[in-house]
Write an enzyme that holds these catalytic residues in place. Structure first.
Site, short mmCIF file in Angstrom:
data_model
loop_
_atom_site.label_atom_id
_atom_site.label_comp_id
_atom_site.label_asym_id
_atom_site.label_seq_id
_atom_site.Cartn_x
_atom_site.Cartn_y
_atom_site.Cartn_z
N ARG A 145 0.81 -1.21 -0.10
CA ARG A 145 0.23 -0.06 -0.11
C ARG A 145 0.78 1.39 -0.06
NH1 ARG A 145 -2.85 -4.13 2.04
NH2 ARG A 145 -5.10 -4.25 2.36
N GLY A 198 -1.16 -11.82 -4.58
CA GLY A 198 -2.53 -11.54 -4.67
C GLY A 198 -2.90 -10.29 -4.17
N ARG A 218 -6.54 -18.36 -8.49
CA ARG A 218 -7.18 -17.70 -7.58
C ARG A 218 -8.23 -16.79 -8.18
NH1 ARG A 218 -2.93 -15.00 -3.19
NH2 ARG A 218 -4.95 -15.17 -2.03
N GLN A 238 -8.76 -7.08 0.46
CA GLN A 238 -8.21 -6.65 -0.88
C GLN A 238 -9.40 -6.34 -1.75
OE1 GLN A 238 -6.39 -10.64 -2.15
NE2 GLN A 238 -4.61 -10.24 -0.61
N ASP A 259 -4.29 -15.09 7.67
CA ASP A 259 -3.15 -15.67 7.31
C ASP A 259 -2.65 -16.57 8.17
OD1 ASP A 259 -3.42 -14.61 4.57
OD2 ASP A 259 -2.23 -12.74 5.29
N LYS A 305 -6.39 -18.93 -0.92
CA LYS A 305 -5.47 -18.11 -0.83
C LYS A 305 -4.19 -18.77 -1.76
CE LYS A 305 -6.98 -15.54 2.28
NZ LYS A 305 -7.02 -14.16 2.16
N ARG A 361 -5.38 -23.59 1.68
CA ARG A 361 -4.92 -23.56 2.52
C ARG A 361 -5.42 -24.68 3.45
NH1 ARG A 361 -2.45 -17.54 3.96
NH2 ARG A 361 -0.74 -17.99 2.48
C1 S3P Z 1 -4.38 -8.85 2.59
C2 S3P Z 1 -5.69 -9.34 2.89
C3 S3P Z 1 -6.03 -10.99 3.25
C4 S3P Z 1 -4.79 -11.57 3.36
C5 S3P Z 1 -3.67 -11.10 2.44
C6 S3P Z 1 -3.22 -9.76 2.66
C7 S3P Z 1 -4.32 -7.32 2.38
O1 S3P Z 1 -6.64 -11.08 1.78
O2 S3P Z 1 -4.99 -12.84 3.33
O3 S3P Z 1 -2.27 -11.89 2.76
O4 S3P Z 1 -3.15 -6.84 2.18
O5 S3P Z 1 -5.31 -6.66 1.96
P1 S3P Z 1 -8.32 -11.08 1.74
O6 S3P Z 1 -8.27 -9.64 2.10
O7 S3P Z 1 -8.48 -11.70 0.35
O8 S3P Z 1 -8.75 -11.99 2.91
#
Ligand code: S3P
Length: 461
Positions: free
Chosen positions: A49, A117, A145, A193, A344, A371, A375
């Site tokens: 970010r 991701g 994914r 995310q 996580d 994930k 997982r």
């Molecule tokens: C993350 C959000 C999580 C997490 C990922 C990092 C992020 O995923 O599993 O490792 O930085 O916004 P989700 O928001 O899809 O659950």
């Protein structure tokens, strides 16, 4: 800086972390008491970010403590392709000269996110809100994914999916909207995310974007947007949710970002210290953001010997040092509502649960199936390979803790860094060594995992 001048140890662009390097198995063996201090690397979520905020602000954003893992280096490279100048000044010290909101470049190359991701989905949001077209791709894990959850709201905002692989997977070519329509969006899954993608697309919209989540997810995007000068408000919604309101087209001003230590990386040393007899370890600068500390809450309920010391603010986040000592753990019932705050950390919690006495039930793990690997299946199979009784009931994982684990297995990691690190930790305390079939992916989030753990007394190889 060109991709070629990224730190050499991170194999930027090819090989390591890309899913096409030869597998590199690694074995962890039972070790003596762990001791000493460990400062985990910078938080992965905030690192992605910080670079993205730097891209969207006009002027110079200085970042300290950036995680230099492969995932984040991919985001740095994508920010360059979108028009930012991104330079590494020294270990963890980076400078971003932003292109500015509304003034991004059309990338000339495919944006290759490797295993990442977060970078993919957040930058899909950014591209979705700009009049540019970009192609997103990644490794074999990323190609499995789901991206529909991101593309659906972006389409509502006026973006167009030019092409996608079957089932809404990458490679995806996305044509962003010149004037994204402001929307009110209820996220169908609790995902930071997804929330972040909608907010980042909404940034360049002429109106007000609202995201409603029924389970609050990590709030780093909201905090950084506010810190860079956006008008954004977050209020409680229902029992566990949040409503976030963002005013479009703010002037984003560059601000220095100090990245706190990653609780998701700290988790491995934390659990290792709890399960290796005689251990006494201090973990420094752990981010205590309430939306990230579900693992700590769960371990405390299991009777873990953890002292929270020197709570302070670093880089706008609550942080603390943790003193962690070995001791007996008991099984616990981990509620589904806690999942977003420790999403996580289930693989490493499952390892702790194996060394606890009694049953641990982890509820509501559906999101674990999408994930870096499935997982839920990977953890269950790994536990079974190491002689730990477990079962999956619906979306729950139940681990029958016996106070010890046999080990002796080879664990399939499926291109998943957290599966690799979790089962290596298991091997430090199990009767027989544990081998993971590939350790390359550890470089995506914790490139110094092995030496950092070895300094505490862990034995690998
Ligand atoms: C993350 C959000 C999580 C997490 C990922 C990092 C992020 O995923 O599993 O490792 O930085 O916004 P989700 O928001 O899809 O659950």
């Amino acid at each position: 800086m060109s991709a070629a001048s990224a730190p050499p140890s991170h194999g930027h662009g090819h090989g390591q972390g890309h899913g096409n390097a030869p597998a590199s198995p690694l074995t962890a063996r039972r070790c003596g008491a762990l001791s000493g201090r460990l400062r985990p690397p910078g938080d992965k979520s905030i690192s992605h970010r910080a670079l993205i905020m730097g891209l969207l602000a006009v002027g110079e954003t200085m970042i300290e403590g950036l995680l230099e893992g492969d995932d984040v280096l991919r985001t740095a490279q994508a920010c360059r392709a979108l028009g930012a100048k991104v330079e590494r000044l020294g270990p963890g010290r980076w400078r971003v000269e932003g292109a500015g909101l509304g003034a991004l470049a059309t990338p000339r190359e495919v944006l290759d996110f490797g295993n990442a991701g977060t970078g993919t989905r957040l930058l899909m949001g950014v591209v979705g809100g700009h009049a540019i077209t970009a192609t997103f791709d990644g490794d074999a894990s990323l190609r499995k994914r789901p991206m529909r959850r991101i593309l659906d709201p972006l389409t509502l905002m006026g973006a167009e999916v030019v092409s996608e692989a079957e089932g809404g997977r990458v490679p995806v070519t996305l044509k962003g909207a010149a004037d994204p329509t402001p929307i009110e969006y209820r996220t169908p899954v609790p995902s930071a995310q997804l929330k972040s993608a909608v907010l980042l697309a909404g940034l360049n919209s002429p109106g007000r974007t609202v995201v409603i989540e029924t389970e609050a997810s990590r709030d780093h995007t909201e905090k950084l947007l506010a810190y860079f000068g956006a008008q954004i408000a977050s209020e409680p919604h229902g029992e566990h949710g949040r409503k976030i309101t963002l005013e479009g087209r703010p002037t984003l001003r560059p601000r220095p970002v100090i990245v706190p230590a990653d609780p998701s990386s700290a988790a491995f040393a934390l659990v290792a210290a709890l399960i290796v007899p005689g251990s006494d370890v201090v973990i420094e600068g752990l981010m205590m953001n309430p939306l990230r500390v579900g693992l700590l809450d769960s371990l405390m309920e299991m009777g873990a010997d953890i002292d929270v010391l020197d709570r302070r603010i670093e880089g706008g986040e609550d942080v603390a040092d943790l003193r962690v000592r070995h001791g007996s753990l008991r099984g616990a019932d981990i509620p589904a509502a806690r999942a977003p705050a420790m999403i996580d950390e289930y693989p490493i919690l499952a390892v702790a649960a194996a060394f606890a006495t009694g049953e641990t039930r982890m509820r509501g793990l559906n999101e674990l199936r999408v994930k870096e690997s499935d997982r839920l299946a990977a953890v269950a199979d790994g536990l079974t390979a190491c002689g730990v009784k477990n079962r999956i009931e619906g979306d729950d994982l139940i681990v029958e803790g016996a106070g010890s684990a046999r080990g002796g297995g080879t664990v399939a990691t499926h291109l998943d860094h957290r599966i690799a690190m979790s089962f290596l930790v298991m091997g430090l305390a199990s009767d027989e060594p544990v081998t993971v079939d590939d350790s390359n992916m550890i470089a995506t989030s914790f490139p110094t995992f092995r030496p950092a753990m070895e300094r505490l007394g862990a034995t690998f190889g």
